[in-house]
Design a protein around this motif. Structure first.
Motif, PDB file in Angstrom:
ATOM      1  N   VAL A   1       1.099   5.299   0.503  1.00  0.00           N
ATOM      2  CA  VAL A   1       0.344   6.478   0.954  1.00  0.00           C
ATOM      3  C   VAL A   1       1.200   7.732   0.906  1.00  0.00           C
ATOM      4  CG1 VAL A   1      -1.197   5.134   2.436  1.00  0.00           C
ATOM      5  CG2 VAL A   1       0.844   6.158   3.422  1.00  0.00           C
TER       6      VAL A   1
ATOM      7  N   ARG B   1      -7.815   9.261   2.549  1.00  0.00           N
ATOM      8  CA  ARG B   1      -8.686   9.081   1.380  1.00  0.00           C
ATOM      9  C   ARG B   1      -7.944   8.434   0.213  1.00  0.00           C
ATOM     10  NH1 ARG B   1      -8.381  13.544  -2.084  1.00  0.00           N
ATOM     11  NH2 ARG B   1      -7.067  15.218  -1.307  1.00  0.00           N
ATOM     12  N   HIS B   2      -8.733   7.904  -0.707  1.00  0.00           N
ATOM     13  CA  HIS B   2      -8.155   7.274  -1.893  1.00  0.00           C
ATOM     14  C   HIS B   2      -7.858   8.333  -2.938  1.00  0.00           C
ATOM     15  CE1 HIS B   2      -8.549   2.962  -1.137  1.00  0.00           C
ATOM     16  NE2 HIS B   2      -9.688   3.232  -0.511  1.00  0.00           N
TER      17      HIS B   2
ATOM     18  N   ASP C   1      -9.809  -4.208  -1.780  1.00  0.00           N
ATOM     19  CA  ASP C   1      -9.328  -3.025  -2.508  1.00  0.00           C
ATOM     20  C   ASP C   1      -8.025  -3.274  -3.271  1.00  0.00           C
ATOM     21  OD1 ASP C   1     -11.452  -1.518  -1.736  1.00  0.00           O
ATOM     22  OD2 ASP C   1     -10.327  -0.133  -0.441  1.00  0.00           O
TER      23      ASP C   1
ATOM     24  N   ASP D   1      -7.710  -3.444  -7.348  1.00  0.00           N
ATOM     25  CA  ASP D   1      -6.862  -2.483  -8.055  1.00  0.00           C
ATOM     26  C   ASP D   1      -5.962  -3.198  -9.071  1.00  0.00           C
ATOM     27  OD1 ASP D   1      -5.286   0.185  -8.250  1.00  0.00           O
ATOM     28  OD2 ASP D   1      -3.762  -1.301  -7.721  1.00  0.00           O
TER      29      ASP D   1
ATOM     30  N   ARG E   1      -7.532   0.820   4.115  1.00  0.00           N
ATOM     31  CA  ARG E   1      -7.842   2.153   4.613  1.00  0.00           C
ATOM     32  C   ARG E   1      -8.276   2.148   6.076  1.00  0.00           C
ATOM     33  NH1 ARG E   1     -12.052   6.058   1.442  1.00  0.00           N
ATOM     34  NH2 ARG E   1     -12.279   7.661   3.023  1.00  0.00           N
TER      35      ARG E   1
ATOM     36  N   ARG F   1      -1.713   3.883  -3.922  1.00  0.00           N
ATOM     37  CA  ARG F   1      -1.839   2.527  -4.471  1.00  0.00           C
ATOM     38  C   ARG F   1      -2.376   1.632  -3.366  1.00  0.00           C
ATOM     39  NH1 ARG F   1       3.480  -0.548  -6.495  1.00  0.00           N
ATOM     40  NH2 ARG F   1       3.885  -0.709  -4.259  1.00  0.00           N
ATOM     41  N   PRO F   2      -3.580   1.085  -3.528  1.00  0.00           N
ATOM     42  CA  PRO F   2      -4.125   0.204  -2.490  1.00  0.00           C
ATOM     43  C   PRO F   2      -3.309  -1.080  -2.390  1.00  0.00           C
ATOM     44  CG  PRO F   2      -5.787   0.717  -4.180  1.00  0.00           C
ATOM     45  CD  PRO F   2      -4.474   1.200  -4.697  1.00  0.00           C
TER      46      PRO F   2
ATOM     47  N   ILE G   1      -4.176   7.548  -0.242  1.00  0.00           N
ATOM     48  CA  ILE G   1      -3.767   6.214  -0.698  1.00  0.00           C
ATOM     49  C   ILE G   1      -3.517   6.278  -2.206  1.00  0.00           C
ATOM     50  CG2 ILE G   1      -4.436   3.792  -0.927  1.00  0.00           C
ATOM     51  CD1 ILE G   1      -6.198   4.169   1.581  1.00  0.00           C
TER      52      ILE G   1
ATOM     53  N   THR H   1       0.875  -1.173   0.000  1.00  0.00           N
ATOM     54  CA  THR H   1       0.000   0.000   0.000  1.00  0.00           C
ATOM     55  C   THR H   1       0.915   1.227   0.000  1.00  0.00           C
ATOM     56  OG1 THR H   1      -1.567  -1.218   1.390  1.00  0.00           O
ATOM     57  CG2 THR H   1      -1.816   1.186   1.298  1.00  0.00           C
TER      58      THR H   1
ATOM     59  N   PRO I   1     -14.131  -3.381   1.020  1.00  0.00           N
ATOM     60  CA  PRO I   1     -12.812  -2.754   1.208  1.00  0.00           C
ATOM     61  C   PRO I   1     -11.683  -3.759   1.408  1.00  0.00           C
ATOM     62  CG  PRO I   1     -14.457  -1.669   2.582  1.00  0.00           C
ATOM     63  CD  PRO I   1     -15.139  -2.843   1.952  1.00  0.00           C
TER      64      PRO I   1
ATOM     65  N   THR J   1      -9.548   4.321  -8.257  1.00  0.00           N
ATOM     66  CA  THR J   1      -8.983   3.118  -7.679  1.00  0.00           C
ATOM     67  C   THR J   1     -10.015   2.038  -7.769  1.00  0.00           C
ATOM     68  OG1 THR J   1      -9.645   3.956  -5.567  1.00  0.00           O
ATOM     69  CG2 THR J   1      -7.367   4.280  -6.162  1.00  0.00           C
TER      70      THR J   1
END
Ligand code: AMP
Ligand code: MG
Length: 358
Positions: A184, A216-217, A347, A351, A201, A195-196, A193, A182, A344, A221
């Motif tokens: 951030v 937040r994203h 995620d 992705d 999250r 890249r998840p 974020i 991930t 989630p 995504t």
């Protein structure tokens, strides 16, 4: 090129010391992390980092992640160390989380693709940690594969993708997480974020909410399968985010469970079109969660390899790239992938699948 097996429970100090010396001398070394295998080079050595880009065929606009063995070593790469970064590092390092922070001048521009921020991470794999400690320099390491291809989760994947382009591969067994970290962005008021990954999250929020920091994203995504469904696309904060990426060589059709019948029809048509064009029968790999797509003795199942995929996101992530590599190795013409649930916990997987299907 040499492949050297290293026991992850007790990495041989002599092997680690030799690999670290190669890194310090400006050479490339591929090594295991808990996410995927990395192609490492001394992050402070411009020419060594340039070798990564050359070996991967990776365009210069795509920054790499610097791997370090301690928070102190991460701080040394940052011009400023935001409070959000400190809290996330304390909570999740070593682990599959990369922090983007303002870059110190010691980090060459080639490692950050000219960005004023640097991405850093402490990986959790014992072989990676031993190597980082022995090297004594931060190690820039993107995934150890040719650009846009599927990331490697075994040493054999690295060998097949990079071959003689990498002088040394440390084989520490299969990767436990299976997809990339991930990423951030900690440079602003909110944590974004970019890249998840498997660290989601909610976990980040649990640490940052008490500080009043919002998570937040970024960009299109997870929740969106096509650009049309994602009207609010931020300008990409980091290059490489909107690419076809993580992709097998075959075409990928990503579909929801309720579209199974539709996909079977499209497959019939795809085959028909190929036959009419005089193309050879290409294997079709079907990565499915809810059982086979068609009756196993039916006409459509001929030449179709059914790959049952786990129903738990953690197991799915671990299995995903191996399944995509298998499709590549079998010269599949088409990969059918049943999309994961809209939850989630999926995620990171979603992705990668979305980008593989682009
Ligand atoms: P990979 O090395 O293949 O795991 O990909 C690294 C990814 O980390 C990039 O594609 C970016 O999404 C992200 N990244 C690395 N460095 C930065 C940076 N300085 N700023 C923003 N994102 C970054
Ligand atoms: Mg990669």
């Amino acid at each position: 090129m040499a492949v050297v097996t290293v026991d992850p429970t007790a990495p041989d100090p002599a092997v680690i010391a030799a690999a670290a010396a190669q890194l310090r001398a400006g050479e490339l070394v591929a090594f295991p992390t808990e996410t995927v295998y990395g192609l490492g080079a001394n992050a402070l050595d411009e020419q060594a980092v340039a070798r990564i880009y050359a070996a991967k065929g990776r365009p210069a606009w795509n920054p790499v992640i610097a791997h370090v063995p301690s928070i102190e070593a991460a701080r040394a790469l940052a011009r400023e160390w935001p409070r959000s970064a400190e809290c996330l590092a304390q909570a999740f390092w070593p682990g599959p989380l990369t922090l983007v922070v303002p870059k110190a001048s010691s980090v060459p521009d080639v490692a950050t693709a000219g960005l004023d921020a640097v991405a850093v991470r402490i990986p959790q794999h014992p072989v990676a940690l031993a190597l980082l400690r022995a090297a004594g320099v931060p190690i820039a390491a993107p995934s150890a594969n040719r650009f846009t291809q599927v990331s490697p989760t075994t040493a054999a994947h690295v060998e097949r993708s990079l071959g003689a382009r990498v002088p040394l591969i440390l084989d520490g067994g299969p990767c436990a997480v299976g997809i990339e970290s991930t990423v951030v962005d900690c440079t602003g008021d909110d944590v974004i974020i970019l890249r998840p990954g498997m660290l989601g999250r909610e976990s980040l929020e649990a640490v940052l909410a008490p500080l009043g920091v919002v998570v937040r994203h970024a960009v299109r995504t997870v929740a969106h399968d096509t650009p049309e469904q994602a009207p609010n696309i931020d300008t990409p904060r980091s290059p490489g985010m909107a690419d076809r990426h993580y992709a097998p060589r075959a075409d990928v059709w990503l579909f929801d469970t309720h579209q199974r019948e539709e996909i079977a029809r499209s497959l019939r048509q795809w085959r028909q079109t190929r036959r009419e064009a005089g193309q050879s029968e290409a294997p079709v790999h079907a990565l499915l969660r809810a059982g086979p797509l068609v009756e196993t003795n039916g006409e459509l199942s001929v030449g179709m390899r059914y790959v049952p995929m786990p129903s738990c996101p953690v197991d799915y992530a671990r299995a995903l790239y191996g399944a995509l590599h298998e499709a590549d190795d079998a010269s599949a013409g088409l990969v059918l992938i049943e999309a994961p649930p809209h939850d989630p916990a999926w995620d990171g997987v979603r992705d990668r699948l979305t980008r593989a299907a682009r």
